[in-house]
Design a protein around this motif. Structure first.
Motif, PDB file in Angstrom:
ATOM      1  N   ALA A 551       0.855  -1.190   0.000  1.00 51.28           N
ATOM      2  CA  ALA A 551       0.000   0.000   0.000  1.00 51.28           C
ATOM      3  C   ALA A 551       0.887   1.234   0.000  1.00 51.28           C
ATOM      4  O   ALA A 551       1.985   1.235   0.574  1.00 51.28           O
ATOM      5  CB  ALA A 551      -0.923   0.010   1.215  1.00 51.28           C
ATOM      6  N   LYS A 552       0.409   2.285  -0.628  1.00 48.53           N
ATOM      7  CA  LYS A 552       1.103   3.575  -0.623  1.00 48.53           C
ATOM      8  C   LYS A 552       0.157   4.570   0.042  1.00 48.53           C
ATOM      9  O   LYS A 552      -0.994   4.727  -0.392  1.00 48.53           O
ATOM     10  CB  LYS A 552       1.423   4.011  -2.059  1.00 48.53           C
ATOM     11  N   VAL A 553       0.621   5.228   1.114  1.00 47.49           N
ATOM     12  CA  VAL A 553      -0.276   6.111   1.869  1.00 47.49           C
ATOM     13  C   VAL A 553       0.265   7.541   1.879  1.00 47.49           C
ATOM     14  O   VAL A 553       1.474   7.760   1.985  1.00 47.49           O
ATOM     15  CB  VAL A 553      -0.488   5.603   3.319  1.00 47.49           C
ATOM     16  N   PHE A 554      -0.657   8.493   1.785  1.00 47.49           N
ATOM     17  CA  PHE A 554      -0.300   9.902   1.741  1.00 47.49           C
ATOM     18  C   PHE A 554      -0.878  10.690   2.923  1.00 47.49           C
ATOM     19  O   PHE A 554      -0.448  11.810   3.178  1.00 47.49           O
ATOM     20  CB  PHE A 554      -0.814  10.539   0.443  1.00 47.49           C
ATOM     21  N   CYS A 555      -1.865  10.126   3.619  1.00 48.32           N
ATOM     22  CA  CYS A 555      -2.539  10.853   4.692  1.00 48.32           C
ATOM     23  C   CYS A 555      -2.916   9.890   5.800  1.00 48.32           C
ATOM     24  O   CYS A 555      -2.813   8.658   5.647  1.00 48.32           O
ATOM     25  CB  CYS A 555      -3.781  11.575   4.167  1.00 48.32           C
ATOM     26  N   GLU A 556      -3.349  10.429   6.924  1.00 50.63           N
ATOM     27  CA  GLU A 556      -3.648   9.598   8.085  1.00 50.63           C
ATOM     28  C   GLU A 556      -4.789   8.629   7.802  1.00 50.63           C
ATOM     29  O   GLU A 556      -4.748   7.472   8.239  1.00 50.63           O
ATOM     30  CB  GLU A 556      -3.993  10.476   9.296  1.00 50.63           C
ATOM     31  N   GLU A 557      -5.799   9.062   7.080  1.00 50.16           N
ATOM     32  CA  GLU A 557      -6.923   8.173   6.793  1.00 50.16           C
ATOM     33  C   GLU A 557      -6.456   6.929   6.040  1.00 50.16           C
ATOM     34  O   GLU A 557      -6.874   5.802   6.350  1.00 50.16           O
ATOM     35  CB  GLU A 557      -7.988   8.913   5.968  1.00 50.16           C
ATOM     36  N   GLU A 558      -5.566   7.116   5.080  1.00 46.06           N
ATOM     37  CA  GLU A 558      -5.051   5.972   4.318  1.00 46.06           C
ATOM     38  C   GLU A 558      -4.151   5.097   5.181  1.00 46.06           C
ATOM     39  O   GLU A 558      -4.153   3.863   5.042  1.00 46.06           O
ATOM     40  CB  GLU A 558      -4.286   6.479   3.093  1.00 46.06           C
ATOM     41  N   LEU A 559      -3.385   5.716   6.076  1.00 46.58           N
ATOM     42  CA  LEU A 559      -2.536   4.954   6.987  1.00 46.58           C
ATOM     43  C   LEU A 559      -3.377   4.062   7.888  1.00 46.58           C
ATOM     44  O   LEU A 559      -3.067   2.874   8.079  1.00 46.58           O
ATOM     45  CB  LEU A 559      -1.675   5.901   7.837  1.00 46.58           C
ATOM     46  N   VAL A 560      -4.421   4.615   8.475  1.00 44.53           N
ATOM     47  CA  VAL A 560      -5.300   3.844   9.361  1.00 44.53           C
ATOM     48  C   VAL A 560      -5.887   2.651   8.620  1.00 44.53           C
ATOM     49  O   VAL A 560      -5.929   1.523   9.137  1.00 44.53           O
ATOM     50  CB  VAL A 560      -6.420   4.748   9.918  1.00 44.53           C
ATOM     51  N   GLU A 561      -6.300   2.889   7.402  1.00 45.77           N
ATOM     52  CA  GLU A 561      -6.879   1.806   6.600  1.00 45.77           C
ATOM     53  C   GLU A 561      -5.833   0.737   6.284  1.00 45.77           C
ATOM     54  O   GLU A 561      -6.104  -0.472   6.351  1.00 45.77           O
ATOM     55  CB  GLU A 561      -7.456   2.389   5.307  1.00 45.77           C
ATOM     56  N   ALA A 562      -4.607   1.172   5.973  1.00 44.00           N
ATOM     57  CA  ALA A 562      -3.540   0.225   5.639  1.00 44.00           C
ATOM     58  C   ALA A 562      -3.165  -0.629   6.844  1.00 44.00           C
ATOM     59  O   ALA A 562      -2.976  -1.850   6.722  1.00 44.00           O
ATOM     60  CB  ALA A 562      -2.315   0.982   5.123  1.00 44.00           C
ATOM     61  N   ILE A 563      -3.049  -0.008   8.017  1.00 42.43           N
ATOM     62  CA  ILE A 563      -2.706  -0.763   9.223  1.00 42.43           C
ATOM     63  C   ILE A 563      -3.811  -1.757   9.560  1.00 42.43           C
ATOM     64  O   ILE A 563      -3.553  -2.905   9.956  1.00 42.43           O
ATOM     65  CB  ILE A 563      -2.436   0.196  10.396  1.00 42.43           C
ATOM     66  N   ALA A 564      -5.047  -1.344   9.394  1.00 42.88           N
ATOM     67  CA  ALA A 564      -6.173  -2.246   9.658  1.00 42.88           C
ATOM     68  C   ALA A 564      -6.128  -3.464   8.742  1.00 42.88           C
ATOM     69  O   ALA A 564      -6.398  -4.597   9.172  1.00 42.88           O
ATOM     70  CB  ALA A 564      -7.497  -1.497   9.479  1.00 42.88           C
ATOM     71  N   THR A 565      -5.750  -3.256   7.497  1.00 44.08           N
ATOM     72  CA  THR A 565      -5.637  -4.370   6.557  1.00 44.08           C
ATOM     73  C   THR A 565      -4.465  -5.276   6.913  1.00 44.08           C
ATOM     74  O   THR A 565      -4.577  -6.506   6.918  1.00 44.08           O
ATOM     75  CB  THR A 565      -5.472  -3.847   5.119  1.00 44.08           C
ATOM     76  N   ALA A 566      -3.303  -4.646   7.240  1.00 42.17           N
ATOM     77  CA  ALA A 566      -2.094  -5.414   7.553  1.00 42.17           C
ATOM     78  C   ALA A 566      -2.261  -6.257   8.806  1.00 42.17           C
ATOM     79  O   ALA A 566      -1.678  -7.347   8.921  1.00 42.17           O
ATOM     80  CB  ALA A 566      -0.898  -4.476   7.706  1.00 42.17           C
ATOM     81  N   THR A 567      -3.022  -5.781   9.771  1.00 47.27           N
ATOM     82  CA  THR A 567      -3.204  -6.499  11.028  1.00 47.27           C
ATOM     83  C   THR A 567      -4.493  -7.320  11.034  1.00 47.27           C
ATOM     84  O   THR A 567      -4.774  -8.005  12.011  1.00 47.27           O
ATOM     85  CB  THR A 567      -3.220  -5.516  12.216  1.00 47.27           C
ATOM     86  N   GLY A 568      -5.258  -7.221   9.960  1.00 48.78           N
ATOM     87  CA  GLY A 568      -6.515  -7.960   9.860  1.00 48.78           C
ATOM     88  C   GLY A 568      -6.474  -8.974   8.749  1.00 48.78           C
ATOM     89  O   GLY A 568      -5.859 -10.041   8.886  1.00 48.78           O
ATOM     90  N   PRO A 569      -7.112  -8.676   7.608  1.00 47.48           N
ATOM     91  CA  PRO A 569      -7.177  -9.654   6.520  1.00 47.48           C
ATOM     92  C   PRO A 569      -5.823 -10.143   6.017  1.00 47.48           C
ATOM     93  O   PRO A 569      -5.703 -11.269   5.537  1.00 47.48           O
ATOM     94  CB  PRO A 569      -7.925  -8.883   5.413  1.00 47.48           C
ATOM     95  N   LYS A 570      -4.787  -9.297   6.112  1.00 48.92           N
ATOM     96  CA  LYS A 570      -3.465  -9.656   5.592  1.00 48.92           C
ATOM     97  C   LYS A 570      -2.463  -9.960   6.708  1.00 48.92           C
ATOM     98  O   LYS A 570      -1.246  -9.833   6.514  1.00 48.92           O
ATOM     99  CB  LYS A 570      -2.926  -8.529   4.704  1.00 48.92           C
ATOM    100  N   LYS A 571      -2.950 -10.390   7.867  1.00 47.10           N
ATOM    101  CA  LYS A 571      -2.052 -10.611   9.006  1.00 47.10           C
ATOM    102  C   LYS A 571      -1.072 -11.757   8.776  1.00 47.10           C
ATOM    103  O   LYS A 571      -0.039 -11.849   9.449  1.00 47.10           O
ATOM    104  CB  LYS A 571      -2.870 -10.871  10.273  1.00 47.10           C
ATOM    105  N   ASP A 572      -1.375 -12.638   7.826  1.00 45.06           N
ATOM    106  CA  ASP A 572      -0.463 -13.749   7.531  1.00 45.06           C
ATOM    107  C   ASP A 572       0.407 -13.462   6.314  1.00 45.06           C
ATOM    108  O   ASP A 572       1.056 -14.371   5.795  1.00 45.06           O
ATOM    109  CB  ASP A 572      -1.270 -15.032   7.293  1.00 45.06           C
ATOM    110  N   SER A 573       0.410 -12.235   5.855  1.00 40.68           N
ATOM    111  CA  SER A 573       1.198 -11.866   4.672  1.00 40.68           C
ATOM    112  C   SER A 573       2.323 -10.908   5.045  1.00 40.68           C
ATOM    113  O   SER A 573       2.285 -10.244   6.082  1.00 40.68           O
ATOM    114  CB  SER A 573       0.299 -11.177   3.637  1.00 40.68           C
TER     115      SER A 573
END
Length: 608
Positions: A551-573
């Motif tokens: 993911a490429k993030v430019f603002c806090e909203e995108e960062l929050v979404e990216a972290i949620a994905t990394a620690t949720g659906p993509k936690k094994d990746s």
């Protein structure tokens, strides 16, 4: 001496293929393993290669980082044949060395295998870094055919002279022992001496093995050799008693003494003893920056990082105003002293090194092990929490970053606020050289959260390989790596190896357009680098093989979404998050530190 050398997973791997880096859980072991564990199928012949493989497993190494070359191929065959050993193929020798460094930090010892000269000289920088950080690392090189020694032949992979000692001479200054194995008669002795020296000295060693020897049986490599063991190191009893007596008298008469942990707590295996001392005496407890992670930050009297003018809030005031301070395992260099600007006085200090204690301007006591000294001192000190009470009295909680406007460009302090919320006992932080030093230093580590960075050597790019090695050593933890774009460009290739090994690391690539730490010391056009499409690069490396998400993030909203994905659906990746920030967005600590280091670097020559 603590006899635990490393850790080893109990189950045997399903595959020994170099591409299949099977991850298994690790648990503490003794250095001597049952013969049934270390003598599996494939090692029935009494060969040099089989013996070396068994010895590595015996001391707790279950993963060896390698780059193949024609001089080490037969040796690699024998390492692969050991059921309890995984061979992790890296993209280059530098990263293999960095990976062994990261592995040693988690397991207590690491190993890498490269080929003669072209591989050996490439891995030198990583081995030097491990030496500076007191890490036991076994650097194994596949050497020339034994028949070529003593001849005037010119070999490939050399500089074209009939002299095979160039590589050895280079390693002599950055390893504590060098073994050139070009005959079978003394191979057993040389290998065991090298490994034991690495463990005793907690430094890297160099082992060169002629390419025609690994597969040849020899009586000294019996199927069940004498188990590996180390003689315990002991303190001089009279010296220990005298040192404790003098230190107790010095500290007990102080009004507001403090304790400061240093990086050599690791090599002295004295972190637990240091905490035991802190529990007993009630002193305020701080760490030097390079010791972060060596002392539990949830300790009730922990006051933060002591780093002179760039210390965490209110820590420097307490340490530098103390009338006595005990430093356990410190390293005072220009970086840790912020350009030699620490406000400390020698007459107030007790300096405890791994085997030596110096009290103020004297006396000094040698042959006294740090662990023994701290444990004995804990029984002699009066409880005194004055310094901690002073800290508690003046302490004001950290403020929070300014609230960002919707879709406002992301700020670094906001990024690390969110990284803080990701930490737990099931994570570990790897901080790259640069502004990540300062931002990660302010993270509050939960109980059992790992933390590593390379401060003494400070080699940019170290963290990519170290992340690979650390994650391979402790697969039960999720590694969070904070890496600047300039550093990442040095060693980016081995994200490929992380994917091959099925690792689930989260990499935050902080893209600010150059070498920010150098900018704050001395700016110039050389600190600006070519911008890459970093997520595109990782997608290309991924190439649909393995689990990877970017993911490429430019603002806090995108960062929050990216972290949620990394620690949720993509936690094994493996998750790679590129964070775009302004080129001048740096921590205030880096600004202060950079100006002081710049002043130290630019001192004019003294008149002769």
């Amino acid at each position: 001496m603590d006899t635990k050398i490393g850790s080893l997973d109990a189950p045997k791997p399903n595959s020994n293929d170099v591409v299949s880096c099977n991850l298994t859980s690790s648990a503490a072991i003794q250095p001597c393993l049952p013969a049934t564990v270390i003598n599996g199928a494939g090692c029935s012949d009494s060969t040099l290669g089989g013996h070396l493989a068994r010895r590595l497993v015996e001391i707790g190494v279950t993963d060896v980082f390698s780059v193949p070359g024609d001089f080490n191929l037969t040796l690699l065959d024998h390492l692969i044949a050991e059921p309890a050993l995984h061979l992790v193929g890296c993209c280059n020798e530098l990263n293999a060395g960095y990976a062994a460094d990261g592995y040693a930090r988690a397991r207590g010892v690491g190993a890498c295998v490269v080929t003669f000269t072209v591989g050996g000289l490439s891995v030198l920088n990583a081995i030097a870094g491990a030496y500076s950080e007191n890490l036991p690392l076994i650097c194994i090189v596949g050497g020339p055919n034994s028949n070529d020694y003593g001849t005037s032949r010119i070999l490939h992979h050399t500089i074209g002279l009939p002299d095979f000692s160039q590589e050895l001479r280079c390693f002599q200054t950055i390893t504590c022992f060098q073994a050139v194995v070009n005959n079978l008669e003394d191979a057993h002795e040389l290998i065991d001496t090298a490994i034991s020296t690495a463990l005793k000295e907690s430094k890297p060693v160099y082992i060169s093995i002629s390419c025609n020897l690994p597969g040849i049986p020899h009586p000294t490599f019996s199927r069940d050799p004498v188990r590996f063991s180390l003689s315990p190191r002991l303190s001089n009893k009279m010296g220990l008693e005298a040192a404790v007596e003098a230190a107790a008298e010095f500290l007990n008469k102080a009004v507001k003494p403090v304790l400061v942990g240093g990086p050599k707590l690791r090599v002295a295996t004295a972190s637990d003893a240091f905490v035991e001392l802190a529990d007993a005496c009630g002193y305020a407890l701080a760490v030097m920056p390079s010791a972060k992670g060596q002392v539990p930050e949830h300790h009730p009297h922990f006051i933060g990082t002591y780093w002179g003018a760039v210390s965490t809030a209110f820590c420097a005031e307490i340490v530098e105003s103390a009338d006595a301070y005990l430093f356990a395992g410190p390293i005072f260099n220009d970086y840790s002293s912020v350009g030699y600007s620490l406000l400390l006085k020698k007459e107030k200090a007790i300096i405890v090194q791994p085997d030596r204690v110096v009290i103020a301007n004297g006396p000094a006591f040698g042959c006294v092990l740090m662990k023994d000294f701290l444990k004995a001192l804990a029984k002699r000190l009066k409880h005194n929490n004055t310094a901690y009470e002073n800290y508690h009295r003046i302490f004001v909680p950290d403020g929070h970053p300014l609230k960002a406007a919707p879709r406002e460009p992301l700020r670094v302090n906001v990024l690390f606020q969110h990284i803080q919320n990701m930490l737990s006992g099931e994570t570990a932080v790897i901080a790259e050289t640069g502004d990540s030093w300062f931002n990660c230093q302010k993270l509050k580590l939960p109980k059992a959260c790992g933390y590593e960075f390379q401060m003494q050597y400070g080699s940019i790019g170290w963290s990519v390989g170290a992340t690979l090695g650390y994650a391979q050593a402790v697969p039960e933890k999720r590694v969070i790596a904070c890496i600047g774009d300039g550093s990442f460009q040095v060693t980016a290739q081995d994200v490929s190896t992380m994917l091959r090994c099925g690792q689930k690391t989260i990499i935050f690539l902080i893209n600010n357009g150059g070498y920010t730490i150098e900018v704050e010391i001395h700016d110039g056009p050389y600190n600006v680098i070519k911008n890459w499409n970093y997520t595109g690069l990782i997608d290309a490396i991924h190439n649909g093989e393995g689990k990877c998400w970017t993911a490429k993030v430019f603002c806090e909203e995108e960062l929050v979404e990216a972290i949620a994905t990394a620690t949720g659906p993509k936690k094994d990746s493996l998750c790679f998050i590129e964070v775009i920030v302004h080129k001048d967005d740096t921590s205030k600590e880096l600004l202060e530190w950079g100006s002081r280091v710049s002043a130290a670097n630019s001192r004019p020559p003294n008149p002769q």
